[in-house]
Enzyme design. Structure first.
Site, short mmCIF file in Angstrom:
data_model
loop_
_atom_site.label_atom_id
_atom_site.label_comp_id
_atom_site.label_asym_id
_atom_site.label_seq_id
_atom_site.Cartn_x
_atom_site.Cartn_y
_atom_site.Cartn_z
N CYS A 61 8.95 -47.91 -46.85
CA CYS A 61 8.22 -47.90 -48.13
C CYS A 61 7.80 -46.48 -48.53
CB CYS A 61 6.99 -48.79 -48.02
SG CYS A 61 5.70 -48.07 -46.97
N ALA A 64 5.65 -44.59 -46.08
CA ALA A 64 6.45 -43.98 -45.01
C ALA A 64 7.06 -42.66 -45.50
CB ALA A 64 7.54 -44.94 -44.55
N ARG A 95 7.48 -40.52 -35.31
CA ARG A 95 8.48 -39.59 -35.82
C ARG A 95 8.28 -38.27 -35.10
NH1 ARG A 95 8.97 -36.67 -40.68
NH2 ARG A 95 11.11 -36.51 -41.37
N HIS A 194 8.58 -39.68 -51.25
CA HIS A 194 8.87 -38.24 -51.19
C HIS A 194 8.46 -37.59 -52.51
CE1 HIS A 194 12.49 -39.54 -48.51
NE2 HIS A 194 11.42 -39.37 -47.77
S1 SF4 Z 1 3.71 -50.05 -44.45
FE1 SF4 Z 1 1.67 -50.19 -45.43
S2 SF4 Z 1 1.89 -49.10 -47.37
FE2 SF4 Z 1 3.98 -49.57 -46.65
S3 SF4 Z 1 4.51 -51.55 -47.63
FE3 SF4 Z 1 3.64 -52.01 -45.60
S4 SF4 Z 1 1.44 -52.35 -46.03
FE4 SF4 Z 1 2.27 -51.30 -47.80
#
Ligand code: SF4
Length: 481
Positions: A61, A64, A95, A194
């Site tokens: 997402c 991330a 990472r 990004h």
């Molecule tokens: S990792 Fe966190 S910010 Fe990303 S989609 Fe899942 S809940 Fe949402």
């Protein structure tokens, strides 16, 4: 002879697509193709579109993309994962963006800092909690040089005003406090994260005149940008640049500091490794601060030498001469010894690649230098310009797949039977259970660096270990024919 046969590969794609319901089939069809370099300049796959629900995409997402990729590695900043506990926990030190420093004292890369939202924070809002958190962090970690607030999903949904908190707190603590609107529901993958992270750099670092550590500019000052120092990659890249006679005044964001981020605007040239994740800020720096930028590739001898010469061409004859001498007298013999050692063990092998936004093309020459061909490559979150750039790296018929699902991956593995698959941790174990050698091409399987001179030797050793490991001879029980 082609790496893959065009007709057979197209038939394979059709076969895989038949397993989908009609709507999904129509959509996925646009994301797979068989390309013949030279036939067409364009790669022809659709990209940067929403994933289909329920197909087990490999994507992440926007959080991330921002926290995990761009902001998290800035070592002297405290990175707040703002929201419930999960996102920060799962991305905690997974990472391998290496840094030097004393964690918890002057560096904070390998820490999980979260506002740990509870139900009452969702109902009443989390801005007050965030203010208190900034105060606590300032008290506990006085040597930090700034704070970034990485929004998780709920923040944008409940209407919290993290920008107002950031302005107020930055003034109070006298350090940059950077709000980043990287809630995971934005965009379709890591990629928008990004872009949002780059815009936050623009608005809260460069537009705020955060002070740089470089005071006097030199003629050979360069900024190494978008190298996240996975397993020490940026350090081995930096060594090449310094041996060429250049002065690296900034690394971003692997092993970087707030001052180094600010230094970037003072460089004579920005050297962009990961085009996908930081081209936005490179373009801004060119427009606003007149710093030119150029892309380069430090994976494998062919691209290392090509990139060194390209970079040197931006500077005077003394740098160009030094670069040629370095290549001829030192690097060529060193890298040839790696080729001599491993090529005979790897030549003729075929690999499948599936990574994020850069490596699906950038690592191809590294394999080719060792006589290994790429049958299939694809990006989780590449855009049209990445696929277009991929064409220059292909000199044979290749399958290209965008946003591959785990189902498609299994099918390609069983039909193409590559000698190696290079992808991520989610793909690793099912691939190995299928009897196909695997190397992680995000984390380098806890090895690396793969960039630069020493990187190529480690890369070649790792690929040889994976492909020619004895374990693959013992997949079948001897009593089963
Ligand atoms: S990792 Fe966190 S910010 Fe990303 S989609 Fe899942 S809940 Fe949402």
């Amino acid at each position: 002879m082609s790496v893959v046969d065009k007709e057979q590969s197209q038939a394979l794609i059709e076969e895989i697509l038949q397993e989908y319901p009609e709507k999904a089939l129509k959509s996925r069809k646009k994301h797979m193709t068989v390309v013949e370099p030279g036939a067409d300049e364009k790669c022809g796959v659709s990209s940067n579109r929403k994933s289909i629900p329920g197909v087990m995409t490999i994507r992440g997402c926007a959080y991330a993309g921002s926290k995990g990729v761009v902001w998290g590695p800035v070592k002297d900043m405290l990175t707040i994962s703002h929201g419930p506990v999960g996102c920060g926990q799962y991305s905690w030190a997974t990472r391998r963006n290496y840094y030097t420093g004393i964690t918890g004292v002057d560096s904070f890369g390998a820490m999980q800092i979260t506002s740990d939202f509870q139900e009452r924070d969702i109902v009443f809002g989390g801005d007050k909690k965030l203010e208190k958190l900034v105060d606590e962090l300032e008290e506990m970690f006085p040597l930090s040089r700034g704070i970034s607030i990485q929004s998780e999903c709920p923040i944008g949904l409940i209407g919290d005003d993290i920008e107002a908190v950031s302005r107020k707190k930055a003034e109070e603590i006298g350090k940059p406090v950077v709000p980043v609107r990287c809630e995971g529901f934005r965009g379709v993958s890591q990629s928008l994260g990004h872009h949002i992270a780059n815009d936050a750099l623009r608005d809260w670092i460069y537009e705020k005149d955060v002070s740089a550590s470089v005071q006097e500019a030199g003629p050979y000052d360069v900024a190494l940008m978008a190298d996240y120092n996975i397993g020490g990659d940026a350090w081995s890249s930096r060594r090449i640049l310094e041996e060429m006679g250049l002065n690296v005044i900034s690394q971003s964001t692997g092993d970087s500091t707030v001052a180094e981020l600010a230094n970037t605007a003072k460089a004579k040239l920005v050297l962009l490794h990961c085009y996908r994740s930081m081209n936005y800020i490179a373009r801004y720096l060119e427009e606003k601060h007149s710093v030119p930028w150029t892309e380069f590739n430090f994976f494998g001898p062919t691209q290392i030498f090509k990139s060194m010469r390209k970079i040197a061409s931006y500077f005077d004859e003394s740098i160009q001469k030094r670069t040629e001498e370095l290549i001829e007298n030192k690097y060529k013999p060193l890298l040839q010894s790696v080729v001599d050692k491993y090529k005979s063990r790897l030549e003729g092998k075929k690999v499948m690649l599936y990574v994020g936004g850069l490596r699906p093309r950038h690592t191809i020459p590294c394999f080719k230098d060792l006589g290994v061909e790429v049958m299939l490559t694809g990006y989780e979150f590449g855009h049209g310009d990445d696929y277009q750039r991929t064409m220059e790296y292909l000199d044979d018929t290749t399958i290209v797949v965008d946003d591959m699902s785990e189902f498609e991956m299994e099918k390609f593995l069983s039909k193409l039977k590559p000698d190696l698959f290079g992808s991520g941790v989610k793909e690793k174990y099912q691939c190995q259970k299928a009897g196909v050698p695997f190397r992680q091409m995000h984390s380098w399987d806890y090895s690396g660096p793969y960039h630069g001179i020493e990187g190529f030797a480690i890369f070649a050793r790792d690929m040889d270990m994976a492909i020619n490991g004895q374990v693959w001879k013992h997949i079948k029980a001897p009593w089963k024919s």
